[in-house]
Design a protein around this motif. Structure first.
Motif, short mmCIF file in Angstrom:
data_model
loop_
_atom_site.label_atom_id
_atom_site.label_comp_id
_atom_site.label_asym_id
_atom_site.label_seq_id
_atom_site.Cartn_x
_atom_site.Cartn_y
_atom_site.Cartn_z
N ALA A 1 0.82 -1.22 0.00
CA ALA A 1 0.00 0.00 0.00
C ALA A 1 0.85 1.27 0.00
O ALA A 1 0.38 2.34 -0.35
CB ALA A 1 -0.94 0.00 1.20
N ARG A 2 2.13 1.13 0.37
CA ARG A 2 3.02 2.30 0.35
C ARG A 2 3.28 2.75 -1.08
O ARG A 2 3.48 3.93 -1.34
CB ARG A 2 4.35 1.98 1.03
CG ARG A 2 4.20 1.86 2.54
CD ARG A 2 5.52 2.12 3.27
NE ARG A 2 5.27 2.12 4.71
CZ ARG A 2 5.55 1.10 5.51
NH1 ARG A 2 6.10 0.02 5.05
NH2 ARG A 2 5.27 1.20 6.81
N CYS A 3 3.31 1.79 -2.03
CA CYS A 3 3.66 2.19 -3.40
C CYS A 3 2.50 2.04 -4.39
O CYS A 3 2.58 2.54 -5.50
CB CYS A 3 4.88 1.40 -3.89
SG CYS A 3 4.72 -0.37 -3.76
N ALA A 4 1.42 1.36 -3.99
CA ALA A 4 0.29 1.17 -4.92
C ALA A 4 -0.97 1.81 -4.33
O ALA A 4 -1.01 2.18 -3.17
CB ALA A 4 0.07 -0.31 -5.17
N ASP A 5 -1.99 1.91 -5.17
CA ASP A 5 -3.26 2.53 -4.72
C ASP A 5 -4.21 1.52 -4.09
O ASP A 5 -5.18 1.90 -3.44
CB ASP A 5 -3.97 3.18 -5.93
CG ASP A 5 -3.07 4.19 -6.63
OD1 ASP A 5 -2.69 5.18 -5.98
OD2 ASP A 5 -2.73 3.97 -7.82
N GLY A 6 -3.92 0.24 -4.31
CA GLY A 6 -4.81 -0.78 -3.77
C GLY A 6 -4.07 -2.10 -3.64
O GLY A 6 -3.05 -2.33 -4.27
N VAL A 7 -4.62 -2.97 -2.79
CA VAL A 7 -4.04 -4.29 -2.56
C VAL A 7 -5.13 -5.34 -2.76
O VAL A 7 -6.23 -5.21 -2.20
CB VAL A 7 -3.46 -4.39 -1.12
CG1 VAL A 7 -3.04 -5.81 -0.79
CG2 VAL A 7 -2.27 -3.44 -0.97
N ILE A 8 -4.82 -6.36 -3.57
CA ILE A 8 -5.78 -7.43 -3.89
C ILE A 8 -5.34 -8.70 -3.19
O ILE A 8 -4.18 -9.10 -3.29
CB ILE A 8 -5.84 -7.66 -5.42
CG1 ILE A 8 -6.21 -6.37 -6.15
CG2 ILE A 8 -6.81 -8.79 -5.76
CD1 ILE A 8 -5.94 -6.40 -7.65
N VAL A 9 -6.27 -9.34 -2.48
CA VAL A 9 -5.95 -10.60 -1.80
C VAL A 9 -7.01 -11.64 -2.15
O VAL A 9 -8.20 -11.41 -1.96
CB VAL A 9 -5.89 -10.42 -0.27
CG1 VAL A 9 -5.66 -11.75 0.43
CG2 VAL A 9 -4.77 -9.45 0.10
N GLY A 10 -6.54 -12.79 -2.67
CA GLY A 10 -7.48 -13.85 -3.05
C GLY A 10 -7.25 -15.15 -2.29
O GLY A 10 -8.07 -15.54 -1.46
N SER A 11 -6.12 -15.80 -2.54
CA SER A 11 -5.90 -17.15 -2.01
C SER A 11 -6.06 -17.25 -0.50
O SER A 11 -6.64 -18.21 0.01
CB SER A 11 -4.52 -17.66 -2.42
OG SER A 11 -4.45 -17.81 -3.82
N ALA A 12 -5.55 -16.26 0.24
CA ALA A 12 -5.63 -16.32 1.71
C ALA A 12 -7.09 -16.31 2.18
O ALA A 12 -7.45 -16.97 3.16
CB ALA A 12 -4.88 -15.14 2.32
N ILE A 13 -7.96 -15.58 1.45
CA ILE A 13 -9.38 -15.52 1.83
C ILE A 13 -10.11 -16.78 1.37
O ILE A 13 -10.91 -17.36 2.12
CB ILE A 13 -10.04 -14.25 1.23
CG1 ILE A 13 -9.44 -13.01 1.91
CG2 ILE A 13 -11.56 -14.27 1.39
CD1 ILE A 13 -9.83 -11.69 1.28
N VAL A 14 -9.80 -17.23 0.16
CA VAL A 14 -10.44 -18.45 -0.38
C VAL A 14 -10.07 -19.65 0.50
O VAL A 14 -10.88 -20.55 0.71
CB VAL A 14 -10.03 -18.67 -1.86
CG1 VAL A 14 -10.53 -20.00 -2.37
CG2 VAL A 14 -10.57 -17.52 -2.73
N LYS A 15 -8.85 -19.62 1.05
CA LYS A 15 -8.40 -20.69 1.95
C LYS A 15 -9.28 -20.72 3.21
O LYS A 15 -9.67 -21.79 3.69
CB LYS A 15 -6.94 -20.41 2.35
CG LYS A 15 -6.20 -21.62 2.85
CD LYS A 15 -4.72 -21.26 3.03
CE LYS A 15 -3.98 -22.41 3.68
NZ LYS A 15 -2.61 -22.04 4.01
#
Length: 259
Positions: A217-231
């Motif tokens: 988040a320091r260098c991008a406007d957003g963070v995408i998380v999939g596998s950790a949630i699907v798990k």
């Protein structure tokens, strides 16, 4: 201003991904509302496909579970329609060209807009082949979201110039999945995009811990998380709403410390 643009206004956007129908469409519907309450700014909904080439074992298994339970694209459209009765969180489909193609590109895009979707991501459609999808999306007002990979350097400015919604920056080579370390120079990727166009950049593939989310988040406007949630969905099944909500809250809180 579109809902996607609003998601990136004055804040770092947390973008969770879930596979529709895992463990059930009823739970998916509840998860969307719960994740929005927990701080999700935009949500990616995966339409399951039998051969998800960009996905690692966690999301592949979720696809198989959902398809085995009889999840179809039409049932997902119906679920989104119901979600829209109680939630206005920006929603983006993530699926594969074959799913859209077999449904009929125009029929799919028109229906997605009718039920209240905001965007579409097709990770297996390269920049050179996007026209037949993007033209239809533009006609109906559905953002066709482009991906850039660590290997796309000389093509980044080209992709960025025509991007819509936000640019999905793939942080790791290979398939989706939890990674202990993100070694790609994400900051350099984001800078390349911004040189061509002022469009939000969200980073995905491999991010799973609050520390990684804060760093990205320091260098991008957003963070995408999939596998950790699907798990979590795979582990807790029908009881996944509370653990997923807690996880989203923790990730969002960590990102807010990146300012």
């Amino acid at each position: 201003m579109s809902r996607i643009e609003q998601a990136f206004q004055k804040k770092k956007a947390f973008i969770p991904f879930i596979t529709c129908g895992d463990p059930s469409l009823e739970v998916t519907k509840k998860l969307v509302c719960a994740m929005e309450k927990a701080g999700a700014d935009l949500i990616e909904l995966g339409i399951p496909f039998s051969d998800p080439t960009a996905e690692g074992p966690v999301i592949q298994a979720a696809n198989i579970r959902a398809l085995s339970a009889g999840v179809t694209t039409d049932k997902i459209f119906k679920m989104v329609d119901e979600v829209r009765q109680e939630s206005s969180v920006p929603l983006v489909f993530m699926t594969y060209a074959n799913v859209v193609f077999s449904y009929g590109i125009e029929r799919f895009v028109k229906k997605a807009v009718e039920v209240g979707m905001d965007g579409l991501i097709l990770p297996d459609v390269p920049y050179e082949e996007k026209e037949e999808f993007q033209a239809v999306c533009q006609r109906y007002g559905l953002a066709f979201i482009s991906l850039i990979a660590p290997t796309s350097q000389e093509r980044v400015s080209m992709i960025a110039r025509e991007a819509e919604g936000f640019v999905y920056c793939v942080s790791s080579l290979g398939v989706t999945g939890v990674r202990s370390q993100i070694t790609t120079d994400v900051e350099a990727m984001v800078k390349l995009v911004k040189q061509s166009r002022d469009i939000p950049c969200a980073v995905g593939f491999g991010i799973s811990t609050p520390e990684q989310a804060r760093e990205m988040a320091r260098c991008a406007d957003g963070v995408i998380v999939g596998s950790a949630i699907v798990k979590l969905c795979g582990e807790y099944k029908e009881a996944c709403i509370e653990p997923v909500s807690r996880y989203v809250r923790d990730m969002k809180a960590a990102m807010e410390q990146s300012f």
